[in-house]
Design a protein around this motif. Structure first.
Motif, mmCIF file in Angstrom:
data_model
loop_
_atom_site.group_PDB
_atom_site.id
_atom_site.type_symbol
_atom_site.label_atom_id
_atom_site.label_comp_id
_atom_site.label_asym_id
_atom_site.label_seq_id
_atom_site.Cartn_x
_atom_site.Cartn_y
_atom_site.Cartn_z
ATOM 1 N N GLU A 84 0.766 -27.730 15.117
ATOM 2 C CA GLU A 84 -0.665 -27.977 15.085
ATOM 3 C C GLU A 84 -1.382 -27.433 16.316
ATOM 4 O O GLU A 84 -2.575 -27.116 16.242
ATOM 5 C CB GLU A 84 -0.932 -29.480 14.945
ATOM 6 C CG GLU A 84 -0.515 -30.032 13.587
ATOM 7 C CD GLU A 84 -0.960 -31.458 13.336
ATOM 8 O OE1 GLU A 84 -0.898 -31.902 12.187
ATOM 9 O OE2 GLU A 84 -1.374 -32.135 14.323
ATOM 10 N N LYS A 85 -0.676 -27.306 17.429
ATOM 11 C CA LYS A 85 -1.293 -26.767 18.644
ATOM 12 C C LYS A 85 -1.135 -25.254 18.755
ATOM 13 O O LYS A 85 -1.656 -24.648 19.688
ATOM 14 C CB LYS A 85 -0.699 -27.439 19.877
ATOM 15 C CG LYS A 85 -1.100 -28.900 20.015
ATOM 16 C CD LYS A 85 -0.472 -29.532 21.250
ATOM 17 C CE LYS A 85 -0.890 -30.986 21.399
ATOM 18 N NZ LYS A 85 -0.265 -31.628 22.586
ATOM 19 N N GLY A 86 -0.414 -24.657 17.801
ATOM 20 C CA GLY A 86 -0.290 -23.213 17.796
ATOM 21 C C GLY A 86 0.838 -22.649 18.626
ATOM 22 O O GLY A 86 0.901 -21.453 18.877
ATOM 23 N N PHE A 87 1.764 -23.505 19.059
ATOM 24 C CA PHE A 87 2.900 -23.025 19.846
ATOM 25 C C PHE A 87 4.078 -22.617 18.960
ATOM 26 O O PHE A 87 5.028 -22.002 19.441
ATOM 27 C CB PHE A 87 3.371 -24.104 20.823
ATOM 28 C CG PHE A 87 2.393 -24.379 21.935
ATOM 29 C CD1 PHE A 87 2.127 -23.418 22.899
ATOM 30 C CD2 PHE A 87 1.726 -25.591 22.008
ATOM 31 C CE1 PHE A 87 1.228 -23.666 23.922
ATOM 32 C CE2 PHE A 87 0.823 -25.852 23.028
ATOM 33 C CZ PHE A 87 0.573 -24.889 23.985
ATOM 34 N N ARG A 88 4.046 -22.983 17.685
ATOM 35 C CA ARG A 88 5.148 -22.671 16.778
ATOM 36 C C ARG A 88 4.573 -22.257 15.432
ATOM 37 O O ARG A 88 3.721 -22.948 14.877
ATOM 38 C CB ARG A 88 6.055 -23.891 16.616
ATOM 39 C CG ARG A 88 7.210 -23.701 15.647
ATOM 40 C CD ARG A 88 8.185 -24.860 15.749
ATOM 41 N NE ARG A 88 9.285 -24.730 14.793
ATOM 42 C CZ ARG A 88 10.384 -25.473 14.805
ATOM 43 N NH1 ARG A 88 10.524 -26.398 15.753
ATOM 44 N NH2 ARG A 88 11.329 -25.307 13.910
ATOM 45 N N ARG A 89 5.045 -21.148 14.919
ATOM 46 C CA ARG A 89 4.562 -20.663 13.629
ATOM 47 C C ARG A 89 5.344 -21.337 12.504
ATOM 48 O O ARG A 89 6.573 -21.245 12.467
ATOM 49 C CB ARG A 89 4.711 -19.147 13.523
ATOM 50 C CG ARG A 89 4.043 -18.561 12.270
ATOM 51 C CD ARG A 89 4.211 -17.044 12.211
ATOM 52 N NE ARG A 89 3.459 -16.471 11.116
ATOM 53 C CZ ARG A 89 2.205 -16.080 11.186
ATOM 54 N NH1 ARG A 89 1.560 -16.181 12.338
ATOM 55 N NH2 ARG A 89 1.570 -15.573 10.140
ATOM 56 N N PRO A 90 4.667 -22.013 11.573
ATOM 57 C CA PRO A 90 5.376 -22.674 10.471
ATOM 58 C C PRO A 90 5.839 -21.657 9.432
ATOM 59 O O PRO A 90 5.221 -20.608 9.261
ATOM 60 C CB PRO A 90 4.310 -23.610 9.884
ATOM 61 C CG PRO A 90 3.018 -22.894 10.151
ATOM 62 C CD PRO A 90 3.207 -22.231 11.489
ATOM 63 N N SER A 91 6.915 -21.971 8.742
ATOM 64 C CA SER A 91 7.375 -21.113 7.652
ATOM 65 C C SER A 91 6.525 -21.376 6.414
ATOM 66 O O SER A 91 5.779 -22.367 6.348
ATOM 67 C CB SER A 91 8.837 -21.411 7.335
ATOM 68 O OG SER A 91 8.956 -22.731 6.801
ATOM 69 N N SER A 92 6.637 -20.507 5.437
ATOM 70 C CA SER A 92 5.916 -20.713 4.182
ATOM 71 C C SER A 92 6.329 -22.040 3.540
ATOM 72 O O SER A 92 5.508 -22.734 2.934
ATOM 73 C CB SER A 92 6.190 -19.553 3.223
ATOM 74 O OG SER A 92 5.724 -18.342 3.764
#
Length: 292
Positions: free
Chosen positions: A37-45
């Motif tokens: 949510e803070k943009g430090f980790r890209r979620p997978s599809s």
């Protein structure tokens, strides 16, 4: 990634789903969801699909999130704002909320972050499509201005403003007087730093306007509005090109003190205009007339 994280957080909050529940549902650590949510980790599809299912989002939000996840990271992207205010875009609002410093270049009109209500209304009457709720748009722009400039964690704001924005009438002389008076008060109170680009400067070398946002924990971001689109980029080479432009702006702009003096001249000019006793415009510092 920050835009994806912001959209996920908003979807979760709109569905009244607590972070702890989402983590329990997926077997995630609190750290994983926080980083997404803070943009430090890209979620997978797959991560996004599970979150969408839990939050029961509408088709528009689902489409937006799926498009963001599938979007190739080229260091820049384009967002269509259409009949919405450019600053209302999630990506712009999110970055402004986190920024520690904002540098804006506006060659023709006062930038939206420093506009008065009547000045904004005069511009939006021409910019928005027929049938748009101009009053609501003005209210939204004023709320954003107050949040950005007067909030508890307000960033350091520098505005490079073309002299054309002072001499070109938007709305009426009364509207211009109120706008420039408000701008002078922002400068006097230290809310913004104003640097005016005199008419003698070559604007062609400076290109289009835009804004650079700086953060404590993220790389800088630059965005620029082009008609109904907003271009956003954090690519290092592209950001460095903006910084080169900023160096040129610093070279040709009047000092902060001279900028305030010129601004106050135009405040007086529009105040006098109604009685037809406006004095001739002074030569801007650094112009050929001023040196002769």
């Amino acid at each position: 990634m920050r835009e994806i994280g912001q959209e996920i957080r908003l979807a979760r909050q709109r569905s009244n789903i607590k972070a702890t529940r989402a983590c329990e549902e997926f077997g995630w650590s609190a750290s994983k969801l926080s980083k997404i949510e803070k943009g430090f980790r890209r979620p997978s599809s797959w991560d996004v699909a599970r979150l969408l299912g839990l939050c029961s989002v509408g088709p528009e939000t689902e489409g937006t999130l799926r498009a963001l996840v599938e979007e190739f990271d080229a260091g820049y992207f384009v967002r269509r704002h259409g009949n919405r205010l450019p600053e209302a875009l999630t990506v712009v609002a999110m970055h402004e909320a986190m920024a520690t410093a904002v540098t804006t270049y506006a060659p023709v009109v006062v930038p939206s972050l420093a506009q008065s209500a009547d000045y904004a209304r005069a511009l939006l009457n021409d910019e928005l499509e027929a049938g748009a709720d101009v009053d609501a748009a003005v209210e939204s722009r004023m709320a954003r201005r107050n949040r950005l400039l007067y909030g508890v964690t307000a960033p350091c704001v520098v505005v490079y403003l073309g002299e054309m924005a002072l001499s070109g009438v938007v709305g009426s002389a009364a509207v211009m007087h109120d706008q420039l008076t408000a701008l002078a008060m922002m400068v006097s109170r230290g809310v913004i730093t104003l640097r005016i680009i005199p008419r003698s400067a070559s604007l062609s070398r400076l290109g289009q306007g835009g804004s650079q946002l700086e953060f404590r924990r993220f790389p800088s971001v630059v965005y620029a509005e082009i008609d109904c689109l907003t271009v956003v980029y954090d690519d290092v080479d592209l950001v460095n090109r903006w910084r080169t432009k900023e160096s040129r702006l610093d070279e040709v702009a009047l000092t902060a003190s001279d900028s305030l003096d010129l601004l106050l001249y135009w405040v007086d000019h529009y105040g006098r205009l109604s009685t037809s006793v406006a004095p001739p415009a002074p030569a801007a510092a650094g112009s050929d007339d001023a040196r002769s």
